[in-house]
Design a protein around this motif. Structure first.
Motif, PDB file in Angstrom:
ATOM      1  N   GLU A  68       0.831  -1.194   0.000  1.00 55.53           N
ATOM      2  CA  GLU A  68       0.000   0.000   0.000  1.00 55.53           C
ATOM      3  C   GLU A  68       0.871   1.252   0.000  1.00 55.53           C
ATOM      4  N   PHE A  69       0.365   2.302  -0.639  1.00 57.31           N
ATOM      5  CA  PHE A  69       1.167   3.502  -0.794  1.00 57.31           C
ATOM      6  C   PHE A  69       1.579   4.094   0.550  1.00 57.31           C
ATOM      7  N   LEU A  70       0.666   4.148   1.524  1.00 54.19           N
ATOM      8  CA  LEU A  70       1.013   4.716   2.824  1.00 54.19           C
ATOM      9  C   LEU A  70       2.050   3.865   3.537  1.00 54.19           C
ATOM     10  N   HIS A  71       1.985   2.548   3.362  1.00 58.23           N
ATOM     11  CA  HIS A  71       3.000   1.678   3.941  1.00 58.23           C
ATOM     12  C   HIS A  71       4.351   1.901   3.255  1.00 58.23           C
ATOM     13  N   PHE A  72       4.317   2.156   1.963  1.00 60.23           N
ATOM     14  CA  PHE A  72       5.543   2.476   1.226  1.00 60.23           C
ATOM     15  C   PHE A  72       6.106   3.818   1.671  1.00 60.23           C
ATOM     16  N   LEU A  73       5.220   4.769   1.930  1.00 63.78           N
ATOM     17  CA  LEU A  73       5.628   6.139   2.254  1.00 63.78           C
ATOM     18  C   LEU A  73       6.208   6.264   3.656  1.00 63.78           C
ATOM     19  N   ALA A  74       5.660   5.522   4.606  1.00 63.40           N
ATOM     20  CA  ALA A  74       6.026   5.693   6.018  1.00 63.40           C
ATOM     21  C   ALA A  74       7.525   5.544   6.295  1.00 63.40           C
ATOM     22  N   PRO A  75       8.207   4.502   5.793  1.00 63.93           N
ATOM     23  CA  PRO A  75       9.646   4.397   6.076  1.00 63.93           C
ATOM     24  C   PRO A  75      10.455   5.551   5.504  1.00 63.93           C
ATOM     25  N   GLY A  76      10.049   6.037   4.326  1.00 67.45           N
ATOM     26  CA  GLY A  76      10.754   7.167   3.733  1.00 67.45           C
ATOM     27  C   GLY A  76      10.610   8.427   4.562  1.00 67.45           C
ATOM     28  N   LEU A  77       9.396   8.675   5.065  1.00 71.26           N
ATOM     29  CA  LEU A  77       9.190   9.834   5.923  1.00 71.26           C
ATOM     30  C   LEU A  77       9.979   9.710   7.219  1.00 71.26           C
ATOM     31  N   LEU A  78      10.015   8.498   7.764  1.00 72.50           N
ATOM     32  CA  LEU A  78      10.785   8.282   8.989  1.00 72.50           C
ATOM     33  C   LEU A  78      12.257   8.608   8.756  1.00 72.50           C
ATOM     34  N   MET A  79      12.829   8.056   7.689  1.00 68.65           N
ATOM     35  CA  MET A  79      14.253   8.263   7.435  1.00 68.65           C
ATOM     36  C   MET A  79      14.538   9.714   7.081  1.00 68.65           C
ATOM     37  N   MET A  80      13.656  10.357   6.351  1.00 65.62           N
ATOM     38  CA  MET A  80      13.852  11.762   6.012  1.00 65.62           C
ATOM     39  C   MET A  80      13.869  12.613   7.284  1.00 65.62           C
ATOM     40  N   THR A  81      13.015  12.279   8.240  1.00 63.19           N
ATOM     41  CA  THR A  81      12.978  13.016   9.499  1.00 63.19           C
ATOM     42  C   THR A  81      14.256  12.785  10.300  1.00 63.19           C
ATOM     43  N   VAL A  82      14.738  11.545  10.320  1.00 60.42           N
ATOM     44  CA  VAL A  82      15.992  11.243  11.010  1.00 60.42           C
ATOM     45  C   VAL A  82      17.132  12.045  10.398  1.00 60.42           C
ATOM     46  N   ILE A  83      17.176  12.099   9.077  1.00 60.34           N
ATOM     47  CA  ILE A  83      18.201  12.863   8.372  1.00 60.34           C
ATOM     48  C   ILE A  83      18.182  14.330   8.814  1.00 60.34           C
ATOM     49  N   GLN A  84      17.011  14.916   8.813  1.00 63.42           N
ATOM     50  CA  GLN A  84      16.896  16.336   9.142  1.00 63.42           C
ATOM     51  C   GLN A  84      17.256  16.609  10.597  1.00 63.42           C
ATOM     52  N   GLN A  85      16.825  15.733  11.499  1.00 62.47           N
ATOM     53  CA  GLN A  85      17.056  15.969  12.922  1.00 62.47           C
ATOM     54  C   GLN A  85      18.520  15.761  13.301  1.00 62.47           C
ATOM     55  N   ALA A  86      19.161  14.740  12.751  1.00 64.58           N
ATOM     56  CA  ALA A  86      20.576  14.514  13.049  1.00 64.58           C
ATOM     57  C   ALA A  86      21.420  15.672  12.527  1.00 64.58           C
ATOM     58  N   PHE A  87      21.095  16.151  11.330  1.00 60.12           N
ATOM     59  CA  PHE A  87      21.811  17.295  10.765  1.00 60.12           C
ATOM     60  C   PHE A  87      21.612  18.535  11.628  1.00 60.12           C
ATOM     61  N   ALA A  88      20.375  18.754  12.049  1.00 62.31           N
ATOM     62  CA  ALA A  88      20.074  19.949  12.834  1.00 62.31           C
ATOM     63  C   ALA A  88      20.792  19.940  14.174  1.00 62.31           C
ATOM     64  N   ASN A  89      20.997  18.763  14.756  1.00 63.72           N
ATOM     65  CA  ASN A  89      21.586  18.708  16.095  1.00 63.72           C
ATOM     66  C   ASN A  89      23.009  19.254  16.105  1.00 63.72           C
ATOM     67  N   THR A  90      23.849  18.760  15.216  1.00 62.50           N
ATOM     68  CA  THR A  90      25.243  19.217  15.221  1.00 62.50           C
ATOM     69  C   THR A  90      25.386  20.604  14.597  1.00 62.50           C
ATOM     70  N   SER A  91      24.664  20.859  13.512  1.00 65.15           N
ATOM     71  CA  SER A  91      24.829  22.145  12.836  1.00 65.15           C
ATOM     72  C   SER A  91      24.369  23.303  13.719  1.00 65.15           C
ATOM     73  N   SER A  92      23.209  23.153  14.377  1.00 64.04           N
ATOM     74  CA  SER A  92      22.701  24.238  15.215  1.00 64.04           C
ATOM     75  C   SER A  92      23.563  24.416  16.462  1.00 64.04           C
ATOM     76  N   SER A  93      24.061  23.300  17.017  1.00 63.94           N
ATOM     77  CA  SER A  93      24.893  23.396  18.216  1.00 63.94           C
ATOM     78  C   SER A  93      26.166  24.171  17.935  1.00 63.94           C
ATOM     79  N   LEU A  94      26.843  23.813  16.861  1.00 60.89           N
ATOM     80  CA  LEU A  94      28.118  24.465  16.548  1.00 60.89           C
ATOM     81  C   LEU A  94      27.903  25.900  16.087  1.00 60.89           C
ATOM     82  N   ALA A  95      26.897  26.121  15.247  1.00 53.70           N
ATOM     83  CA  ALA A  95      26.633  27.481  14.768  1.00 53.70           C
ATOM     84  C   ALA A  95      26.258  28.404  15.924  1.00 53.70           C
TER      85      ALA A  95
END
Length: 267
Positions: A68-95
């Motif tokens: 199902e499309f939503l089942h296909f979409l969910a892992p991608g959204l999860l990983m995209m969120t992980v990508i954004q949050q991990a990037f934000a943690n170090t970049s915002s801290s150092l900046a």
């Protein structure tokens, strides 16, 4: 009374585990102190994405790669969120430390470049994995999507957090003000995340676009996380693992070299 004249001698052995753990603890506490913004907000954003796609497309979309499309979409959204949050943690801290002028407190600590790198990235990994687990629980409760291959899912969540934590460190070192950091996020991280197969299978793209997608490291993170959660993927998870191990080694080495040189950190 004897006077210690060896103040410059390192007394922590080859690896300052206490100092590294302290830095990692600081980075973890920094985002946990605002957990509603750093943990719950990403969950709400992912839920809103799923809700919007459900309303806009509904059952008319049909299956993608046999699910199902939503089942296909969910892992991608999860990983995209992980990508954004991990990037934000170090970049915002150092900046933030550079803009506020307290980066000197970290630079003066008895930490080598490798230890600083490990401490900062550990904080990004903690944030990425916490966000991944929270969203995965939500997806399991509301969509019934579990983990088809838990070890693969955890591996790609971890690699994604490490890769983006190191990339965020590089962005934080490079940026001299928040406008520059926002530009890196808006014109590099977000486009690469959206064009990595989060919302579609790359098999639906023309040949040239498929080739471009396959040189995007974010694609292997999304694809690997999808395989770990629902058991389907555009490519081999072993290839994705190899690509991300090499990518992580390269980006960690690059971040270490900047820390070692004190690039845009030391006056």
């Amino acid at each position: 009374m004897s006077i210690d004249t060896d103040q410059g001698i390192r007394r922590f052995g080859r690896f300052n585990s206490l100092g590294t753990a302290t830095l990692a603890h600081r980075e973890t506490r920094r985002f946990l102190n605002v957990w509603a913004q750093t943990v719950m907000a990403p969950l709400i954003n992912a839920a809103l994405f799923l809700l919007i796609f459900t309303i806009a497309i509904g059952p008319r979309r049909g299956e993608v790669m046999g699910v199902e499309f939503l089942h296909f979409l969910a892992p991608g959204l999860l990983m995209m969120t992980v990508i954004q949050q991990a990037f934000a943690n170090t970049s915002s801290s150092l900046a933030s430390a550079k803009v506020q002028g307290n980066i000197v407190d970290t630079l003066m600590a008895p930490l080598s470049s490798a230890e600083m790198l490990a401490g900062y990235v550990a904080g990004a990994v903690a944030r990425g994995l916490i966000v991944a687990v929270v969203i995965a629980l939500g997806v399991w409760i509301f969509l019934g999507v579990g983990l088809a291959h838990p070890l693969w899912a955890l591996t790609f969540w971890l690699l994604g957090s490490v890769f983006m934590g190191a990339l965020g460190l590089i962005a934080g070192i490079y940026a001299q003000k928040f406008d520059q950091l926002a530009a890196i996020t808006n014109f590099l991280v977000t486009p690469l995340a959206f064009l990595s197969g989060t919302f579609y299978s790359i098999e639906a793209l023309p040949g040239v676009m498929q080739t471009l997608s396959r040189i995007n490291p974010f694609f292997y993170l999304i694809d690997g996380a999808r395989y770990g959660m629902i058991g389907v993927s555009d490519g081999s998870p072993f290839l994705g693992l190899a690509v991300m191990l090499v990518s992580c080694a390269a980006i960690l080495g690059f971040a270490w070299s900047w820390l070692e040189r004190g690039y845009r950190l030391k006056p």
